[in-house]
Design an enzyme around this catalytic site. Sequence first.
Site, PDB file in Angstrom:
ATOM      1  N   LYS A 154       0.824  -1.212   0.000  1.00  0.00           N
ATOM      2  CA  LYS A 154       0.000   0.000   0.000  1.00  0.00           C
ATOM      3  C   LYS A 154       0.865   1.272   0.000  1.00  0.00           C
ATOM      4  CE  LYS A 154      -2.089  -1.977   3.500  1.00  0.00           C
ATOM      5  NZ  LYS A 154      -1.698  -3.368   3.307  1.00  0.00           N
ATOM      6  N   ILE A 155       1.869   1.308   0.873  1.00  0.00           N
ATOM      7  CA  ILE A 155       2.689   2.525   0.971  1.00  0.00           C
ATOM      8  C   ILE A 155       3.629   2.641  -0.234  1.00  0.00           C
ATOM      9  CG2 ILE A 155       4.468   3.690   2.336  1.00  0.00           C
ATOM     10  CD1 ILE A 155       3.114   2.399   4.844  1.00  0.00           C
ATOM     11  N   THR A 232      11.431   4.771   5.893  1.00  0.00           N
ATOM     12  CA  THR A 232      10.265   5.120   6.724  1.00  0.00           C
ATOM     13  C   THR A 232       9.566   3.841   7.189  1.00  0.00           C
ATOM     14  OG1 THR A 232       8.870   5.224   4.760  1.00  0.00           O
ATOM     15  CG2 THR A 232       9.793   7.315   5.522  1.00  0.00           C
ATOM     16  N   SER A 233      10.244   2.697   7.060  1.00  0.00           N
ATOM     17  CA  SER A 233       9.537   1.437   7.290  1.00  0.00           C
ATOM     18  C   SER A 233       9.797   0.870   8.692  1.00  0.00           C
ATOM     19  CB  SER A 233       9.916   0.440   6.195  1.00  0.00           C
ATOM     20  OG  SER A 233       8.825  -0.383   5.925  1.00  0.00           O
ATOM     21  N   ARG A 234      10.931   0.241   8.890  1.00  0.00           N
ATOM     22  CA  ARG A 234      11.325  -0.230  10.224  1.00  0.00           C
ATOM     23  C   ARG A 234      12.846  -0.113  10.340  1.00  0.00           C
ATOM     24  NH1 ARG A 234       6.936   0.544  11.507  1.00  0.00           N
ATOM     25  NH2 ARG A 234       5.368  -0.858  12.365  1.00  0.00           N
ATOM     26  N   ASP A 258      13.021   7.829   9.253  1.00  0.00           N
ATOM     27  CA  ASP A 258      11.908   8.076  10.178  1.00  0.00           C
ATOM     28  C   ASP A 258      11.887   6.996  11.251  1.00  0.00           C
ATOM     29  OD1 ASP A 258       9.517   9.545  10.977  1.00  0.00           O
ATOM     30  OD2 ASP A 258       8.433   7.721  10.411  1.00  0.00           O
ATOM     31  N   GLU A 263      15.205   2.586  18.257  1.00  0.00           N
ATOM     32  CA  GLU A 263      14.357   3.755  18.541  1.00  0.00           C
ATOM     33  C   GLU A 263      13.523   3.608  19.808  1.00  0.00           C
ATOM     34  OE1 GLU A 263      11.916   3.704  14.884  1.00  0.00           O
ATOM     35  OE2 GLU A 263      10.178   3.294  16.173  1.00  0.00           O
ATOM     36  N   HIS A 295       9.768   8.674  13.961  1.00  0.00           N
ATOM     37  CA  HIS A 295       8.648   7.786  13.659  1.00  0.00           C
ATOM     38  C   HIS A 295       7.340   8.594  13.582  1.00  0.00           C
ATOM     39  CE1 HIS A 295       7.677   3.251  13.722  1.00  0.00           C
ATOM     40  NE2 HIS A 295       6.729   3.887  13.064  1.00  0.00           N
ATOM     41  N   GLN A 296       7.363   9.601  12.733  1.00  0.00           N
ATOM     42  CA  GLN A 296       6.183  10.475  12.607  1.00  0.00           C
ATOM     43  C   GLN A 296       5.533  10.366  11.238  1.00  0.00           C
ATOM     44  OE1 GLN A 296       8.363  14.518  12.829  1.00  0.00           O
ATOM     45  NE2 GLN A 296       6.794  14.917  11.287  1.00  0.00           N
ATOM     46  N   ALA A 297       6.026   9.435  10.393  1.00  0.00           N
ATOM     47  CA  ALA A 297       5.496   9.370   9.021  1.00  0.00           C
ATOM     48  C   ALA A 297       3.979   9.119   9.025  1.00  0.00           C
ATOM     49  CB  ALA A 297       6.215   8.305   8.214  1.00  0.00           C
ATOM     50  N   PHE A 298       3.505   8.343   9.985  1.00  0.00           N
ATOM     51  CA  PHE A 298       2.071   8.010  10.054  1.00  0.00           C
ATOM     52  C   PHE A 298       1.234   9.175  10.589  1.00  0.00           C
ATOM     53  CE2 PHE A 298       0.902   7.789  14.563  1.00  0.00           C
ATOM     54  CZ  PHE A 298       2.150   7.992  15.134  1.00  0.00           C
TER      55      PHE A 298
HETATM   56  P1  NAD Z   1       1.924  -3.838   2.874  1.00  0.00           P
HETATM   57  O1  NAD Z   1       1.772  -5.148   3.574  1.00  0.00           O
HETATM   58  O2  NAD Z   1       0.779  -3.270   2.111  1.00  0.00           O
HETATM   59  O3  NAD Z   1       3.159  -3.945   1.844  1.00  0.00           O
HETATM   60  C1  NAD Z   1       4.386  -4.533   2.165  1.00  0.00           C
HETATM   61  C2  NAD Z   1       4.971  -5.077   0.877  1.00  0.00           C
HETATM   62  O4  NAD Z   1       6.285  -5.569   1.174  1.00  0.00           O
HETATM   63  C3  NAD Z   1       4.154  -6.242   0.297  1.00  0.00           C
HETATM   64  O5  NAD Z   1       3.844  -6.007  -1.055  1.00  0.00           O
HETATM   65  C4  NAD Z   1       5.088  -7.442   0.477  1.00  0.00           C
HETATM   66  O6  NAD Z   1       4.965  -8.409  -0.561  1.00  0.00           O
HETATM   67  C5  NAD Z   1       6.454  -6.753   0.444  1.00  0.00           C
HETATM   68  N1  NAD Z   1       7.516  -7.582   0.969  1.00  0.00           N
HETATM   69  C6  NAD Z   1       7.445  -8.528   1.951  1.00  0.00           C
HETATM   70  N2  NAD Z   1       8.655  -9.117   2.102  1.00  0.00           N
HETATM   71  C7  NAD Z   1       9.480  -8.532   1.207  1.00  0.00           C
HETATM   72  C8  NAD Z   1      10.850  -8.728   0.873  1.00  0.00           C
HETATM   73  N3  NAD Z   1      11.585  -9.649   1.488  1.00  0.00           N
HETATM   74  N4  NAD Z   1      11.375  -7.963  -0.095  1.00  0.00           N
HETATM   75  C9  NAD Z   1      10.626  -7.037  -0.745  1.00  0.00           C
HETATM   76  N5  NAD Z   1       9.322  -6.818  -0.486  1.00  0.00           N
HETATM   77  C10 NAD Z   1       8.766  -7.559   0.487  1.00  0.00           C
HETATM   78  O7  NAD Z   1       2.459  -2.827   3.971  1.00  0.00           O
HETATM   79  P2  NAD Z   1       2.399  -1.234   3.924  1.00  0.00           P
HETATM   80  O8  NAD Z   1       1.139  -0.770   4.534  1.00  0.00           O
HETATM   81  O9  NAD Z   1       2.784  -0.763   2.573  1.00  0.00           O
HETATM   82  O10 NAD Z   1       3.551  -0.887   4.986  1.00  0.00           O
HETATM   83  C11 NAD Z   1       4.913  -1.165   4.705  1.00  0.00           C
HETATM   84  C12 NAD Z   1       5.715  -0.980   5.987  1.00  0.00           C
HETATM   85  O11 NAD Z   1       5.720   0.401   6.341  1.00  0.00           O
HETATM   86  C13 NAD Z   1       5.122  -1.674   7.224  1.00  0.00           C
HETATM   87  O12 NAD Z   1       5.535  -3.021   7.289  1.00  0.00           O
HETATM   88  C14 NAD Z   1       5.671  -0.866   8.364  1.00  0.00           C
HETATM   89  O13 NAD Z   1       6.880  -1.458   8.787  1.00  0.00           O
HETATM   90  C15 NAD Z   1       5.988   0.488   7.736  1.00  0.00           C
HETATM   91  N6  NAD Z   1       5.164   1.579   8.305  1.00  0.00           N
HETATM   92  C16 NAD Z   1       5.788   2.651   8.843  1.00  0.00           C
HETATM   93  C17 NAD Z   1       5.056   3.711   9.365  1.00  0.00           C
HETATM   94  C18 NAD Z   1       5.710   4.939   9.937  1.00  0.00           C
HETATM   95  O14 NAD Z   1       5.042   5.755  10.600  1.00  0.00           O
HETATM   96  N7  NAD Z   1       6.997   5.168   9.743  1.00  0.00           N
HETATM   97  C19 NAD Z   1       3.656   3.629   9.355  1.00  0.00           C
HETATM   98  C20 NAD Z   1       3.040   2.520   8.771  1.00  0.00           C
HETATM   99  C21 NAD Z   1       3.803   1.497   8.247  1.00  0.00           C
END
Ligand code: NAD
Length: 329
Positions: A154-155, A232-234, A258, A263, A295-298
């Site tokens: 999604k992101i 911005t992920s983990r 982020d 953290e 961690h404010q992206a959300f």
């Molecule tokens: P999502 O589940 O919609 O998408 C994640 C994608 O990653 C999927 O398409 C999946 O197939 C893919 N994936 C899984 N394993 C993989 C790998 N080994 N290599 C490449 N791609 C792989 O999730 P999303 O809603 O898009 O969120 C993504 C991430 O963003 C979350 O897991 C979370 O860690 C992070 N996040 C961060 C914040 C923030 O405030 N910074 C907020 C929300 C989410």
Amino acid sequence: MRVVFFSAKPYDKQFFENLNKAHHHELHFLDVPLHADTAVLARSFDVVCIFVNDEASLAVIQQLADLNVQLLALRSAGYNHVDLTAAQKFKIPVVRVPAYSPYSVAEHTLALVLTLNRKTHRAYNRIREGNFSLNGLMGFDLHDKTVGLIGLGKIGFAAARIFKGLGCRVLGYDVLQQPEGREIGLKYTDLATIYSESDIISLHCPLTPDTFHIVNKTTIAQMKRGVMLINTSRGALIDTIAVIEGLKHEQIGYLGLDVYEEEGDLFFADLSDKVIQDDVFTRLLAFPNVLITGHQAFFTQNALHKIAEVTLQNITAFAQKEPLPNAVK
Ligand code: NAD
């Protein structure tokens, strides 16, 4: 249901109390994070509601089960902080908010890219001090640059749309390829191509055993010299020590974070009167080409509204013994 919130901030209270008028749960907000020493505070509550830096380890879940907690409700999409095997063993279902606003995180990704590139944070301070010199503020056009996205869910897709809109060439890598990617006009490719061709690399995959330290000494060496790296992920997707070496050798030209591996000891708290003990984090702060947000992206009104709405729906569905569509398997 009697619900106790850990790591609750005033903004959580505001959104949850407002939306709870339609649910009538009994909400109790605690500022402290959940960990082995604080789990006892869940005594007499049916539901424990936690955020990303709370710790739902085996030891914690065992304590929650002993206290008769019936449900663990995550105010997040990610669940890497939850021992799901333990939750299953102690029969505590785990529910989450799978999608609250992909735009919030994708747009923050763009904010990091633009700030690092056009140095608006430095310009802001300079102008206020009467310094109108442009030296050191030069950026580059994003148009025609290659952006490599790792993780196209999604992101990742929301970010792809934004970068396409800016005229970038967008490459993507995901373990699953969805038709939406081609509709957006991005090119699915392998990691080696992402590393060798991207001017900007942005991480949007979850933290799993496969993605832990996906950015490391070896992969950094395969990237274009001067690459801009955004996470911005983990935090643990990046080996921070390797990234610091990459910055020192100018292999990495810009770093936007982020999230940060350690953290949990820092983010979401006001530590402005304290001495930060994490020397790796303070080393990162010393680079002029590193930009860190906590961690404010959300953190948009839309996302907080959705998090509260879906979390309360999850709890109500559980209370009414209905199916739990947002249960984490
Ligand atoms: P999502 O589940 O919609 O998408 C994640 C994608 O990653 C999927 O398409 C999946 O197939 C893919 N994936 C899984 N394993 C993989 C790998 N080994 N290599 C490449 N791609 C792989 O999730 P999303 O809603 O898009 O969120 C993504 C991430 O963003 C979350 O897991 C979370 O860690 C992070 N996040 C961060 C914040 C923030 O405030 N910074 C907020 C929300 C989410």
